[in-house]
Design an enzyme around this catalytic site. Structure first.
Site, PDB file in Angstrom:
ATOM      1  N   HIS A 198      20.007  47.412-105.102  1.00 54.95           N
ATOM      2  CA  HIS A 198      19.821  46.376-106.180  1.00 54.95           C
ATOM      3  C   HIS A 198      19.881  44.942-105.889  1.00 54.95           C
ATOM      4  O   HIS A 198      19.254  44.202-106.491  1.00 54.95           O
ATOM      5  CB  HIS A 198      20.805  46.882-107.322  1.00 54.95           C
ATOM      6  N   ARG A 341      16.578  49.115-121.249  1.00 55.22           N
ATOM      7  CA  ARG A 341      17.239  50.296-120.681  1.00 55.22           C
ATOM      8  C   ARG A 341      18.785  50.060-120.988  1.00 55.22           C
ATOM      9  O   ARG A 341      19.338  48.779-120.721  1.00 55.22           O
ATOM     10  CB  ARG A 341      16.947  50.387-119.084  1.00 55.22           C
ATOM     11  N   GLU A 441      15.469  60.656-113.343  1.00 58.45           N
ATOM     12  CA  GLU A 441      15.689  60.096-112.006  1.00 58.45           C
ATOM     13  C   GLU A 441      16.837  60.930-111.137  1.00 58.45           C
ATOM     14  O   GLU A 441      17.347  60.762-110.101  1.00 58.45           O
ATOM     15  CB  GLU A 441      16.410  58.430-112.344  1.00 58.45           C
ATOM     16  N   ARG A 475      20.454  55.767-100.984  1.00 53.74           N
ATOM     17  CA  ARG A 475      19.486  54.774-101.021  1.00 53.74           C
ATOM     18  C   ARG A 475      19.776  53.438-100.412  1.00 53.74           C
ATOM     19  O   ARG A 475      18.845  52.576-100.120  1.00 53.74           O
ATOM     20  CB  ARG A 475      18.716  54.328-102.568  1.00 53.74           C
TER      21      ARG A 475
HETATM   22  C1  PEP Z   1      15.258  53.973-110.372  1.00 52.18           C
HETATM   23  O1  PEP Z   1      16.082  54.407-110.108  1.00 52.18           O
HETATM   24  O2  PEP Z   1      14.031  54.045-109.782  1.00 52.18           O
HETATM   25  C2  PEP Z   1      15.450  52.878-111.390  1.00 52.18           C
HETATM   26  C3  PEP Z   1      14.300  52.252-111.750  1.00 52.18           C
HETATM   27  O3  PEP Z   1      16.615  52.365-111.684  1.00 52.18           O
HETATM   28  P1  PEP Z   1      17.473  51.574-110.861  1.00 52.18           P
HETATM   29  O4  PEP Z   1      16.775  51.082-109.578  1.00 52.18           O
HETATM   30  O5  PEP Z   1      18.084  50.574-111.782  1.00 52.18           O
HETATM   31  O6  PEP Z   1      18.525  52.542-110.441  1.00 52.18           O
HETATM   32 MG    MG Z   2      18.000  54.297-111.282  1.00 56.86          MG
END
Ligand code: PEP
Ligand code: MG
Length: 593
Positions: A198, A341, A441, A475
């Site tokens: 993030h 969101r 997701e 991730r």
């Molecule tokens: C995702 O998971 O692709 C998403 C858009 O949400 P975030 O990156 O904020 O977890």
């Molecule tokens: Mg996400």
């Protein structure tokens, strides 16, 4: 820290946010300071105490110097934060308890100071009071600085970054990224992290070139060393020579010329060569200027991540504060849709890693997003009411993150209905038909997408998380970033399945993960059945330019080939071939997830 290196050295990392920049290094070390623990003979205890006093003086001196610099370059409000830091250092109880600890335990001073400071932090953290919470963060910052001085580390805080520097960090969390001043940071390099962490997503939204995964760099760089960052190729050059700077200067000019070409077309309608109209929306963090929102060439906001509003401040913003932000964006976008969101804290978006008062072993699979909100209905409803109230000023829709079952979606909708009744009871305006979206997701949500579709008005696929959960690859862990394969056949099948479920149930499906802004994947996503893509404003002009030169017929053919492929390599070859042959783009001209 090593001695100054004056010869040029090149490091390879992961290209995370596009752009080339050059400037002096500002080093920020985020990890814990290693504190030794050893016994001190009785005759040397006084020496330890005098080291402590010198440490206090040095730390006070540093804080005064920073305060003066921040005041001059940023302003008095920001500078006054450091007054609170000075007060911590003058706290008699903290000082006397530390000296007592040394005398009673005969351990070294840094260990004793850390023990006492942690005792204070733990005790204060239990108290539910906003003022005290702020003090906890002051004590944390000052403790860290003091410990660095005692063990002889150089320590800097992000707030000290006031010149046009290259930020070199071991790691960066989203709350730190959220507080970065774009005027002060011209590029970011980190040792850890990934393209979908993030902090990087925030950097991209701020248009700051970034390279991540450059292991061991912090040890090799000194404050003020010249660094060149190439966020297109993932290259970092320490002490670049005149020739290297000239070469990159040319690359930069060429890229800027290309970007200007893309930018000039950004407000043209997105119609493919075979006359299909496509929609591109924006991912925003809530801090973007009205100018960006109005002039990006987008058809709306597909994802407003609200976490940054919660991470920027020590305390959660209340309903009014949230409404102000949501309303500004809704009004700036005029009649275009704005998808807000609900809070997705948790995972790597955790203020000070202690949102819940304890550390989670697996935060990405932990108490995150909708799970947190459903257990904290007061926080959740405050946000839902703010979103509903903003819906009176534009075409606002609400989106729930991390849904993994119908029960969660139904529970969230029920709270939304409660909020509607509360507002209606008070005669406050809102859109009673506000559209409700479900993020897909989590693999379980993908598998039951046909069932979820019955309880919402649209889907938004979060590929950043979907890929990590589907493949069981964290991730943000760069150690296994080679296994984070959005081009895995399992991901392709899951996407196709979700698009189908949306179509069969008559609801649109958008994609808002980082794949959506990737020129390699965007044609494929449309070919597989996406109704719209949502991406950062900095990626939009290039993508629009390319999609305007594509035929949907070709994108669908690409999707058929990809769905028949057995391996990520095979899929990658199809994607690259399409980009080069059909869209005329060389792989080195963009960064890919
Ligand atoms: C995702 O998971 O692709 C998403 C858009 O949400 P975030 O990156 O904020 O977890
Ligand atoms: Mg996400």
């Amino acid at each position: 820290m090593s001695s100054t290196v004056s010869t040029e050295r090149t490091f390879k990392g992961i290209a995370a946010a596009p752009g080339v920049a050059h400037g002096p290094a500002f080093i920020f070390v985020n990890g814990e300071v290693d504190i030794p623990k050893h016994s001190v003979p009785a005759e040397r205890l006084e020496e330890e105490i005098s080291r402590f006093e010198q440490g206090l003086m040095e730390t006070r001196r540093q804080i005064s110097a920073i305060r003066a610099e921040v005041q001059e370059k940023v302003g008095e409000d920001e500078a006054s934060i450091f007054d609170a830091h000075q007060l911590v250092l003058e706290d008699r109880a903290l000082i006397e308890d530390t000296i007592k600890e040394v005398k009673e335990t005969s351990f070294n001073i840094e260990y004793c100071f850390q023990t006492v400071a942690n005792r204070y932090i733990d005790a204060f953290a239990q108290i539910d009071d906003d003022y005290i919470k702020e003090r906890v963060s002051d004590i944390r910052d000052v403790t860290r600085r003091m410990l660095c001085n005692l063990v002889g580390h150089q320590d800097k805080q992000i707030s000290e970054l006031v010149d046009r520097n290259i930020l070199v960090a071991d790691d960066l969390n989203p709350s730190e990224a959220a507080t970065l001043d774009v005027e002060s940071v011209v590029a970011i390099v980190t040792e850890y992290g990934s393209r979908t962490s993030h902090a990087v997503i925030v950097a991209r939204s701020l248009n700051i070139p970034s390279v991540v995964g450059v292991h061991g760099l912090v040890e090799k760089v000194n404050f003020g060393d010249q660094i060149l960052v190439d966020g297109f190729e993932g290259v970092v050059v320490l002490n670049p020579s005149k020739e290297t700077l000239e070469r990159y200067g040319q690359i930069r000019s060429r890229r800027e010329a290309k970007l200007a070409e893309y930018f000039a077309e950004r407000n043209q309608p997105l119609i493919t060569k075979d006359d299909r109209s496509l929609r591109l929306l924006l991912n925003v963090e809530g801090v973007e200027s009205d100018d960006i929102l109005r002039n990006s060439g987008a058809d709306g906001v597909g994802l407003l991540r609200t976490e940054m509003l919660f991470l920027r401040e020590e305390n959660f913003p209340d309903e009014e504060a949230q409404l102000k932000v949501y309303r500004r964006i809704a009004e700036a976008m005029e009649s275009k849709p704005v998808t807000i969101r609900t809070l997705d804290l948790g995972g790597d978006k955790n203020p000070h890693n202690s949102l819940y008062g304890y550390q989670e072993a697996n935060p990405f699979m932990g108490f995150r997003a909708i799970r947190f909100c459903l257990e904290h209905p007061k926080v959740f409803k405050e946000q839902l009411r703010a979103i509903l109230r903003a819906s009176a000023f534009g075409q606002v829709q609400v989106l729930y993150p991390m849904i993994s079952s119908c029960e969660e979606l139904v529970a969230a909708n029920a709270l939304l209905e409660e909020c509607k009744e509360e507002l209606a009871g008070k005669g406050i305006a809102f859109d009673p038909a506000i559209r409700r979206g479900c993020m897909i997701e989590v693999p379980s949500a993908a598998v039951i997408s046909d069932l979820l579709a019955k309880h919402c008005d649209f889907f938004s696929i979060g590929t950043n998380d979907l890929v990590q959960y589907l493949l069981a690859v964290d991730r943000i862990n760069d150690r296994i970033s080679h296994l984070y394969q959005p081009n895995h056949p399992a991901v392709m099948r899951a996407l196709s399945f979700i698009f189908e479920a949306g179509k069969r149930n008559g609801i649109p499906v958008s994609v808002c993960g980082e794949l959506a802004g990737d020129p390699l994947y965007a044609p494929l996503l449309f070919g597989l059945g996406a109704d719209e893509l949502s991406l950062s404003w900095s990626s939009l002009p290039q993508l629009k330019f390319l999609l305007r030169r594509m035929r949907m017929k070709d994108a669908r053919r690409l999707a058929v080939k990809v769905l028949r492929s057995e391996s990520a390599d095979e899929i990658q070859a199809h994607l690259k071939g399409f980009c080069e042959e059909v869209m005329g783009l060389r792989a080195s001209e963009f960064t890919s997830v």
